[in-house]
Every structure is written in structure tokens, then in C-alpha cells.
Design a protein around this motif. Structure first.
Motif, PDB file in Angstrom:
ATOM      1  N   LEU A 162      -0.842   3.822   2.541  1.00 58.86           N
ATOM      2  CA  LEU A 162      -2.210   4.376   2.634  1.00 58.86           C
ATOM      3  C   LEU A 162      -2.747   3.440   3.466  1.00 58.86           C
ATOM      4  N   ILE A 163      -3.862   3.760   4.045  1.00 60.54           N
ATOM      5  CA  ILE A 163      -4.856   2.912   4.883  1.00 60.54           C
ATOM      6  C   ILE A 163      -5.462   2.029   4.105  1.00 60.54           C
ATOM      7  N   PRO A 164      -5.514   0.605   4.488  1.00 58.39           N
ATOM      8  CA  PRO A 164      -6.363  -0.261   3.646  1.00 58.39           C
ATOM      9  C   PRO A 164      -7.662   0.088   3.229  1.00 58.39           C
ATOM     10  N   ALA A 165      -7.957  -0.332   1.872  1.00 60.58           N
ATOM     11  CA  ALA A 165      -9.140   0.411   1.218  1.00 60.58           C
ATOM     12  C   ALA A 165     -10.436   0.077   1.975  1.00 60.58           C
ATOM     13  N   ALA A 166     -10.447  -1.278   2.423  1.00 63.52           N
ATOM     14  CA  ALA A 166     -11.586  -1.728   3.245  1.00 63.52           C
ATOM     15  C   ALA A 166     -11.922  -0.800   4.415  1.00 63.52           C
ATOM     16  N   GLN A 167     -10.727   0.002   4.795  1.00 64.76           N
ATOM     17  CA  GLN A 167     -10.977   0.697   6.020  1.00 64.76           C
ATOM     18  C   GLN A 167     -11.071   2.190   5.952  1.00 64.76           C
ATOM     19  N   ARG A 168     -11.048   2.643   4.760  1.00 67.67           N
ATOM     20  CA  ARG A 168     -11.127   4.108   4.559  1.00 67.67           C
ATOM     21  C   ARG A 168     -12.564   4.674   4.559  1.00 67.67           C
ATOM     22  N   ALA A 169     -12.681   5.487   5.370  1.00 68.28           N
ATOM     23  CA  ALA A 169     -13.774   6.292   5.721  1.00 68.28           C
ATOM     24  C   ALA A 169     -14.051   7.440   4.505  1.00 68.28           C
ATOM     25  N   LYS A 222     -13.282   8.614   0.516  1.00 70.21           N
ATOM     26  CA  LYS A 222     -12.334   8.166  -0.570  1.00 70.21           C
ATOM     27  C   LYS A 222     -11.390   9.093  -1.286  1.00 70.21           C
ATOM     28  N   HIS A 223     -11.285  10.339  -0.701  1.00 72.74           N
ATOM     29  CA  HIS A 223     -10.284  11.243  -1.074  1.00 72.74           C
ATOM     30  C   HIS A 223      -8.750  10.792  -0.845  1.00 72.74           C
ATOM     31  N   LEU A 224      -7.983  10.487  -1.677  1.00 73.13           N
ATOM     32  CA  LEU A 224      -6.552   9.942  -1.335  1.00 73.13           C
ATOM     33  C   LEU A 224      -5.697  10.958  -0.315  1.00 73.13           C
ATOM     34  N   SER A 225      -6.032  12.327  -0.198  1.00 70.62           N
ATOM     35  CA  SER A 225      -5.208  12.989   0.753  1.00 70.62           C
ATOM     36  C   SER A 225      -5.866  12.752   2.247  1.00 70.62           C
ATOM     37  N   ASN A 226      -6.597  11.903   2.326  1.00 66.80           N
ATOM     38  CA  ASN A 226      -7.295  11.634   3.695  1.00 66.80           C
ATOM     39  C   ASN A 226      -6.921  10.214   4.020  1.00 66.80           C
ATOM     40  N   CYS A 227      -6.395   9.507   3.053  1.00 68.34           N
ATOM     41  CA  CYS A 227      -6.302   7.940   3.283  1.00 68.34           C
ATOM     42  C   CYS A 227      -4.804   7.575   3.381  1.00 68.34           C
ATOM     43  N   VAL A 228      -3.979   8.636   3.966  1.00 71.02           N
ATOM     44  CA  VAL A 228      -2.682   8.162   4.295  1.00 71.02           C
ATOM     45  C   VAL A 228      -2.296   7.716   5.568  1.00 71.02           C
ATOM     46  N   GLU A 229      -2.034   6.584   5.873  1.00 72.47           N
ATOM     47  CA  GLU A 229      -1.714   5.843   7.308  1.00 72.47           C
ATOM     48  C   GLU A 229      -0.525   6.426   7.752  1.00 72.47           C
ATOM     49  N   LYS A 230       0.621   6.545   6.944  1.00 69.78           N
ATOM     50  CA  LYS A 230       1.886   6.840   7.500  1.00 69.78           C
ATOM     51  C   LYS A 230       2.764   7.429   6.205  1.00 69.78           C
ATOM     52  N   VAL A 231       3.532   8.367   6.552  1.00 67.88           N
ATOM     53  CA  VAL A 231       4.445   9.108   5.446  1.00 67.88           C
ATOM     54  C   VAL A 231       5.906   8.312   5.981  1.00 67.88           C
ATOM     55  N   SER A 232       6.325   7.655   5.078  1.00 67.12           N
ATOM     56  CA  SER A 232       7.375   6.742   5.063  1.00 67.12           C
ATOM     57  C   SER A 232       8.836   7.544   4.955  1.00 67.12           C
ATOM     58  N   ARG A 251       0.875  -1.255  -0.053  1.00 71.17           N
ATOM     59  CA  ARG A 251       0.156  -0.144  -0.164  1.00 71.17           C
ATOM     60  C   ARG A 251       0.912   1.135   0.129  1.00 71.17           C
ATOM     61  N   ILE A 252       2.117   1.443  -0.591  1.00 75.16           N
ATOM     62  CA  ILE A 252       2.870   2.288  -0.879  1.00 75.16           C
ATOM     63  C   ILE A 252       2.695   3.150  -1.977  1.00 75.16           C
ATOM     64  N   ARG A 253       2.237   4.366  -1.947  1.00 78.88           N
ATOM     65  CA  ARG A 253       2.367   5.371  -2.904  1.00 78.88           C
ATOM     66  C   ARG A 253       3.484   6.431  -2.828  1.00 78.88           C
ATOM     67  N   ILE A 254       3.922   6.818  -4.222  1.00 80.65           N
ATOM     68  CA  ILE A 254       4.733   8.037  -4.217  1.00 80.65           C
ATOM     69  C   ILE A 254       4.127   9.155  -4.843  1.00 80.65           C
ATOM     70  N   TYR A 255       4.194  10.151  -4.038  1.00 81.06           N
ATOM     71  CA  TYR A 255       3.523  11.551  -4.631  1.00 81.06           C
ATOM     72  C   TYR A 255       4.536  12.489  -4.660  1.00 81.06           C
TER      73      TYR A 255
END
Length: 192
Positions: A78-85, A87-97, A56-60
């Protein structure tokens, strides 16, 4: 289990030491935006879409960390898709690696490099679990002893265990473009 930050660190350092000099010498870099694009491409290619998706890693690029603070490149989980409240990706980041600040200058503009060091210091407080990278190309002559933008106070305190300084410059002795990685992030074994 695979260490995600270690793998990202290894790929970034490999890019800086083995890919960047060739691209620079082949005239494929023109200022900071082309450096950013090349780094993004290398990360996506070498980490692989399968690996990125599995973890669930993304590069922005130009990722907004907080209002008024934007990373040149951020690597996030990213937060796992099933746990996202939301849908906007900017609100779905679990951790900045990883947070990467890039600078590419040809003139005597030391203040710009020091401003990015200050940004990384600020990010070290805001994101205490993130690895930080200073990717600095300065088309001036340096040698191994005078090419760092960090001082001993910084590297023994907030940068220790957190920062890798990736440098590109014209070597005084050989008069050729060279790259160097100074790893304060304790991932020295990941340096290529």
C-alpha cells in the motif's frame, strides 16, 4: 534490508511443500475456495501482522487487478497512509508484489489449468515487477516428469524469473497425494 518478495516466496513454497499435503490428507481441503482460505490463513499467520504492517503489505483474495481481471490472491504493498489522496483501499495500492492463481480440480479439465497459465502470461505483461504463482491441484495420477502445465517455450521466455509452479497431484508410483514446486522465478533457494 529484508527482501519482501523473497520472504513471500519462501512462505508460499513452505506452505505448498510442508503444510498443504498434511491439510489435504486430513480432509481439510474441498476444492478451490478452501485452498484459497488455507493459503490466506497461512500467509497471514507466517508473515505476521507486525511484518505485514511494517512493510505495508496486504493480502487480498479475489483482487481486481484491472477491469475484467481478478487474481485469486494478490499480495500488494500500500501507499503510505500519509500520502494517500484517496481513502478507498482499491486506489491505495502502490505495487502488486505477487499474484497467485489457484486451481483445484478432480476431473479431466486440462483447459482450466491452461486458462490460468494464460492469465499469468497476461499478468506478466501488466505487472512486470510482480512474482507470479500457479498453485494447481489436479486429483489425477502424474509422475515427476509429466506434472507441469508450462512448456519449455513459456519457461524460457515470459515465465523465466517470474513464475513458480506449485503442483499437487496423485503420484503414479506411490498412489499418494504429493506436492512439488518448480521454480522458474529464480528463487530456487527459497524452495523448502
Amino acid at each position: 534490508m529484508e527482501n519482501i518478495q523473497f520472504k513471500i516466496d519462501r512462505v508460499l513454497k513452505d506452505f505448498w511443500i510442508n503444510v498443504l499435503p498434511k491439510e489435504y490428507n486430513n480432509d481439510n481441503l474441498l476444492k478451490e475456495d478452501s485452498l484459497k482460505c488455507l493459503m490466506y490463513y497461512h500467509l497471514r499467520t507466517h508473515l505476521s501482522d507486525a511484518w505485514l504492517n511494517r512493510h505495508r503489505i496486504r493480502i487480498y483474495p479475489e483482487f481486481i487487478l484491472t477491469p475484467g481481471k481478478r487474481a485469486d490472491i494478490a499480495i500488494v504493498q500500500l501507499i503510505p497512509a500519509a500520502q494517500r489522496a484517496d481513502k478507498h483501499l482499491s486506489n491505495c495500492v502502490e505495487k502488486v508484489s505477487a499474484i497467485i492463481e489457484l486451481k483445484y480440480k478432480s476431473a479431466d479439465v486440462a483447459d482450466d489449468f491452461y486458462a490460468d497459465v494464460k492469465k499469468l502470461h497476461d499478468y506478466s505483461k501488466l505487472f512486470p515487477d510482480s512474482q507470479l504463482y500457479a498453485g494447481f491441484i489436479h486429483e489425477e495420477r502424474y509422475n515427476d516428469a509429466n506434472c507441469s502445465w508450462f512448456d519449455g517455450r513459456q519457461t524460457s521466455k515470459w515465465a523465466k524469473g517470474r513464475v513458480a509452479e506449485m503442483l499437487g497431484y496423485w503420484d503414479e508410483a506411490t498412489d499418494s497425494f504429493t506436492t512439488k514446486v518448480i521454480a522458474y522465478n529464480e528463487n530456487k533457494e527459497a524452495a523448502i
